[in-house]
Enzyme design. Sequence first.
Site, PDB file in Angstrom:
ATOM      1  N   GLN A 162      37.248  43.100  46.174  1.00 30.20           N
ATOM      2  CA  GLN A 162      37.622  43.977  44.971  1.00 30.20           C
ATOM      3  C   GLN A 162      36.612  44.771  44.682  1.00 30.20           C
ATOM      4  O   GLN A 162      36.596  45.361  43.424  1.00 30.20           O
ATOM      5  CB  GLN A 162      37.801  42.898  43.817  1.00 30.20           C
ATOM      6  CG  GLN A 162      38.860  41.839  44.214  1.00 30.20           C
ATOM      7  CD  GLN A 162      38.851  40.582  43.236  1.00 30.20           C
ATOM      8  OE1 GLN A 162      39.576  40.650  42.060  1.00 30.20           O
ATOM      9  NE2 GLN A 162      38.186  39.690  43.497  1.00 30.20           N
ATOM     10  N   ASN A 163      35.226  44.809  45.279  1.00 34.17           N
ATOM     11  CA  ASN A 163      34.171  45.531  44.743  1.00 34.17           C
ATOM     12  C   ASN A 163      34.274  47.053  45.384  1.00 34.17           C
ATOM     13  O   ASN A 163      34.896  47.193  46.407  1.00 34.17           O
ATOM     14  CB  ASN A 163      32.789  44.945  45.130  1.00 34.17           C
ATOM     15  CG  ASN A 163      32.479  43.657  44.706  1.00 34.17           C
ATOM     16  OD1 ASN A 163      33.297  43.260  43.525  1.00 34.17           O
ATOM     17  ND2 ASN A 163      31.736  42.893  45.032  1.00 34.17           N
ATOM     18  N   HIS A 175      40.384  47.476  45.874  1.00 28.79           N
ATOM     19  CA  HIS A 175      40.373  48.468  44.531  1.00 28.79           C
ATOM     20  C   HIS A 175      39.721  49.714  45.051  1.00 28.79           C
ATOM     21  O   HIS A 175      39.221  50.418  44.019  1.00 28.79           O
ATOM     22  CB  HIS A 175      39.514  47.535  43.574  1.00 28.79           C
ATOM     23  CG  HIS A 175      40.178  46.486  43.006  1.00 28.79           C
ATOM     24  ND1 HIS A 175      39.807  45.526  42.323  1.00 28.79           N
ATOM     25  CD2 HIS A 175      41.642  46.190  43.287  1.00 28.79           C
ATOM     26  CE1 HIS A 175      40.783  44.433  42.157  1.00 28.79           C
ATOM     27  NE2 HIS A 175      41.945  45.141  42.684  1.00 28.79           N
ATOM     28  N   THR A 188      34.359  35.648  42.124  1.00 34.53           N
ATOM     29  CA  THR A 188      35.460  36.310  41.503  1.00 34.53           C
ATOM     30  C   THR A 188      36.061  35.401  40.432  1.00 34.53           C
ATOM     31  O   THR A 188      36.506  34.286  40.625  1.00 34.53           O
ATOM     32  CB  THR A 188      36.632  36.873  42.254  1.00 34.53           C
ATOM     33  OG1 THR A 188      37.597  37.414  41.690  1.00 34.53           O
ATOM     34  CG2 THR A 188      37.096  35.914  43.397  1.00 34.53           C
TER      35      THR A 188
END
Length: 244
Positions: free
Chosen positions: A96-97, A114, A182
């Site tokens: 997600q980074n 993302h 997360t």
Amino acid sequence: MHQDFMPPGIVALTGAGISKESGIDTFRDKDGLWTRVTLEEVATIEAWHNDKKKVLDFYNDTRKSFRAAHIVPNAAHKALARLEQKYGGEVTVVTQNIDPLHEQAGSKRVIHMHGRDGESRCMNCGTVTVSDIDLTPQSVCPHCKAVGQLRPNIVWFGEMPMHVDEIDDVLERCGLFLAIGTSGEVYPAAGYVLQVRRSRPRVHTVELNLEPSVNRTLFHEHIYGPATLTVPAFVDRVLAYGWK
Ligand code: NAD
């Protein structure tokens, strides 16, 4: 006839917590990013339409902060790269980074769901450009020449994540699912543990986080502590003994 044995795949879902010890702040911790800026003012499409300069300045600063000399991959990023090199099957990092630390650590199979820092996208023609320069409301698209339509190629709140089909495919092949650093608050990433358990009844799922995450009850195993300690130790265990 003898068939080559391919061990089950491993998927590591990573979040802001894995980069915390490299010096990049998370979103939701008590010293996190959202205590200093308002999500609605910088990370939504409405914010971009309302005040492009404010949004673009925020991401220009983020990009420069990621490039500071002291921001380097930590032992957790390196351990995942080692797992990919040494494990006999497929290892995929779904992150997600937006930072580049997994690639800098040596991971080859990295999916940035993302988006990633250092890319711009034109809202007029859709062209994605690798770009290391500041975006401004006057920036010109190198492809269609539209003015003021370039934005960071990052998924904002309310937008669809990227590479969802590719992620579904790797989840479909996995025998070990890890969620590292997360909070379990952002979907669809927070739902992957349930998705993989439904489609792969024999999968083993492990949460590695500083503290119990919101969706902790969905995991088979829980390992709490800083990622730089827990992830290398877990990788050593998998490479030596597997995960059962
Ligand atoms: P989050 O801020 O919601 O949660 C981070 C989690 O990491 C928390 O549960 C916290 O307990 C844990 N954590 C903090 N320090 C840790 C450590 N040293 N070791 C292990 N765990 C630790 O982050 P999230 O769940 O990734 O939220 C999703 C959003 O945050 C994504 O959209 C992502 O793009 C964005 N984000 C990315 C970056 C980055 O690119 N490095 C930085 C901040 C936020």
